[in-house]
Scaffold this active site. Structure first.
Site, PDB file in Angstrom:
ATOM      1  N   ASP A  63       0.824  -1.215   0.000  1.00  0.00           N
ATOM      2  CA  ASP A  63       0.000   0.000   0.000  1.00  0.00           C
ATOM      3  C   ASP A  63       0.854   1.259   0.000  1.00  0.00           C
ATOM      4  O   ASP A  63       0.326   2.358  -0.188  1.00  0.00           O
ATOM      5  CB  ASP A  63      -0.959   0.009   1.194  1.00  0.00           C
ATOM      6  CG  ASP A  63      -0.247  -0.179   2.521  1.00  0.00           C
ATOM      7  OD1 ASP A  63       0.285  -1.285   2.732  1.00  0.00           O
ATOM      8  OD2 ASP A  63      -0.202   0.757   3.338  1.00  0.00           O
ATOM      9  N   ASN A  64       2.166   1.100   0.187  1.00  0.00           N
ATOM     10  CA  ASN A  64       3.086   2.239   0.133  1.00  0.00           C
ATOM     11  C   ASN A  64       3.940   2.232  -1.126  1.00  0.00           C
ATOM     12  O   ASN A  64       4.982   2.882  -1.177  1.00  0.00           O
ATOM     13  CB  ASN A  64       3.994   2.260   1.369  1.00  0.00           C
ATOM     14  CG  ASN A  64       3.228   2.575   2.636  1.00  0.00           C
ATOM     15  OD1 ASN A  64       2.167   3.199   2.587  1.00  0.00           O
ATOM     16  ND2 ASN A  64       3.740   2.139   3.766  1.00  0.00           N
TER      17      ASN A  64
END
Length: 493
Positions: free
Chosen positions: A258-259
């Site tokens: 998600d990063n």
């Protein structure tokens, strides 16, 4: 309590055109930031504002505090929280913007589209058990590091402003609440694709992927295999990004899927840090107990994350799932060779080398091994090599380094360009100053403990020109003394 209402800002120059909000409703939740009691403006990035075609100079501090706290939104804003998932330390979970609101997409005067996002702006349906808020220290930290990364020439999200909320947030201690305004090419993450793939929503996945191609990689729209080309394009630019991190000793600290942004900007500065003495196993994050996201492990994790991206878009690669898997596998397996080529080119630049020689890999590795054994400072070593004469510092006087230095001099003689060109190349590749962890912590402590912003502004000024060797930078070049060393960094959520 003030309400989150729209206000006209024609004189500021906002120009919203919100395309993500036109995608299917299950991609996000539309909702306003949670209003705050007593917002106060902390900092505005006027240089970035100018790049965006925005002018805040006619606005009062109170007006800007209302704006950057989310109490009064710009006209044309269409706030929403994005849904996404992610593999966190290798484990899949549903996530989403738990404390952030995408305010909208602003078009700059030159036609560039950027997301404007508030971070710490209140609970959303994706908050899980979080309070939806952020503390001033971590928001200032992201401001410092993201702007430093930009000055270093590394693709990154940017920080436009910070406002305090007048409310406390409760972590290990009671802290001052704050909201960061983040600017990004987009907030499309690998985890955004994983979210739809996990729901087996092929139609939604196709809409999202087509949107990503149109927004970030329009050159592949007419390809016969656009989804495979997207995978290859994201892999290529992630390789360049990770190589740039390694160039300056940057450790992200929490490289969850998600990063990882498909725009290939560095995103989410939580427990990130910069390496002082060279050690490929360096870890700073307090939650990275096994060293998964250590400095030298970042390329391997990038490949792992890209494999998760490939898995997510697998149904789009080919209608035959076995053929799709083979296509994805071939692409992902090319990562190692492509990365090594990019890394080697970067290291040649750091050493002022033009052309290629077969011994370069062994030669470069030899320097890094010496640096690790001698605990040499990563940043300063490459700057010291730019001196006209052999460096005088005591740790350079051992026979191993002298032997390597002689080999380097011989290698420079084989260059396809003269030595002044090597110095120019090294000067543009090796920063004089980086956001050393102890300097960042000192600036944050001064703000949090004494409301003293002088160290913060001095640090921001120094980091804005990291390749210029100025007299005032001398103390900022120094590695930390033993008592100044920062051994752990924290997420701040």
């Amino acid at each position: 309590m003030p309400s989150s209402t729209a206000m006209k800002h024609q004189d500021i120059g906002w120009h919203f055109d919100n395309t993500y909000a036109q995608l299917p409703g299950h991609f996000y939740t539309k909702l306003h930031p949670v209003p705050v009691h007593e917002p106060r403006l902390v900092i505005v990035n006027n240089a970035l504002a100018e790049e965006l075609g925005l002018n805040f100079k006619a606005s009062s501090e109170d007006e800007l505090a209302q704006l950057f706290s989310g109490n009064q939104l710009p006209e044309g804003a269409e706030p929403l929280a994005q849904a996404y998932a992610g593999h966190q330390f290798g484990h899949f979970t549903y996530l989403g913007d738990g404390r952030a609101h995408l305010i909208g997409e602003h078009l700059t005067p030159d036609g560039k589209r950027v997301d404007i996002q508030f971070k710490g702006s209140g609970q959303t349906p994706y908050a899980r058990r979080g309070d939806g808020r952020a503390a001033l220290g971590p928001m200032l930290r992201e401001y410092i590091i993201s702007e430093a990364m930009h000055a270093l020439g590394i693709p990154t999200t940017r920080s436009l402003a910070i406002a305090t909320t007048g409310e406390s947030v409760y972590r290990e201690t009671v802290l001052q609440g704050a909201i960061l305004t983040r600017v990004a090419s987009s907030h499309l993450r690998v985890g955004t694709f994983e979210y739809l793939a996990a729901q087996e929503d092929k139609a939604g996945l196709k809409q999202l992927t087509d949107y990503a191609i149109q927004r970030h990689y329009p050159e592949i729209i007419d390809s016969d295999t656009p989804y495979l080309e997207l995978l290859k394009a994201v892999m290529a630019c992630q390789i360049k990004l990770i190589t740039e991190w390694l160039r300056v000793g940057f450790i992200h600290g929490v490289m969850n899927t998600d990063n990882m942004a498909v725009s290939c900007q560095t995103i989410d500065y939580g427990p990130c840090a910069f390496m002082d003495n060279y050690d490929p196993n360096t870890v700073f994050s307090s939650i990275d107990h096994m060293g998964r996201y250590a400095y030298a492990n970042q390329p391997r994790i990038a490949q792992w994350n890209l494999a998760r991206f490939a898995e997510a878009i697998l149904p789009l690669l080919h209608e035959n799932i076995e053929k799709a898997a083979a296509m994805a596998e071939e692409a992902i397996q090319s990562f190692k060779a492509l990365f090594q080529q990019e890394w080697l080119a970067m290291m040649r630049r750091k050493l002022g080398l033009f052309g290629e020689e077969k011994e370069d890999m062994e030669f470069i590795t030899g320097l890094l091994q010496w640096m690790q054994r001698s605990h040499a400072d990563y940043t300063n070593t490459f700057r010291d090599l730019m001196d006209e004469h052999f460096p005088e510092e005591p740790h350079y006087q051992d026979q191993e380094f002298k032997h390597w230095y002689d080999r380097w001099q011989q290698r420079l003689e084989h260059n396809t360009k003269p030595f002044p060109s090597s110095l120019c190349l090294m000067g543009a590749t090796n920063p004089v100053v980086i956001p050393r962890n102890h300097r960042v912590e000192a600036a944050l402590n001064a703000v949090e403990q004494n409301a003293d912003f002088s160290k913060l502004h001095e640090l921001l000024d120094v980091l804005s020109e990291p390749y210029k060797d100025k007299e005032k930078y001398t103390e900022f070049k120094n590695p930390p003394a033993p008592k100044e060393r920062v051994s752990q960094t924290f997420c701040g959520t």
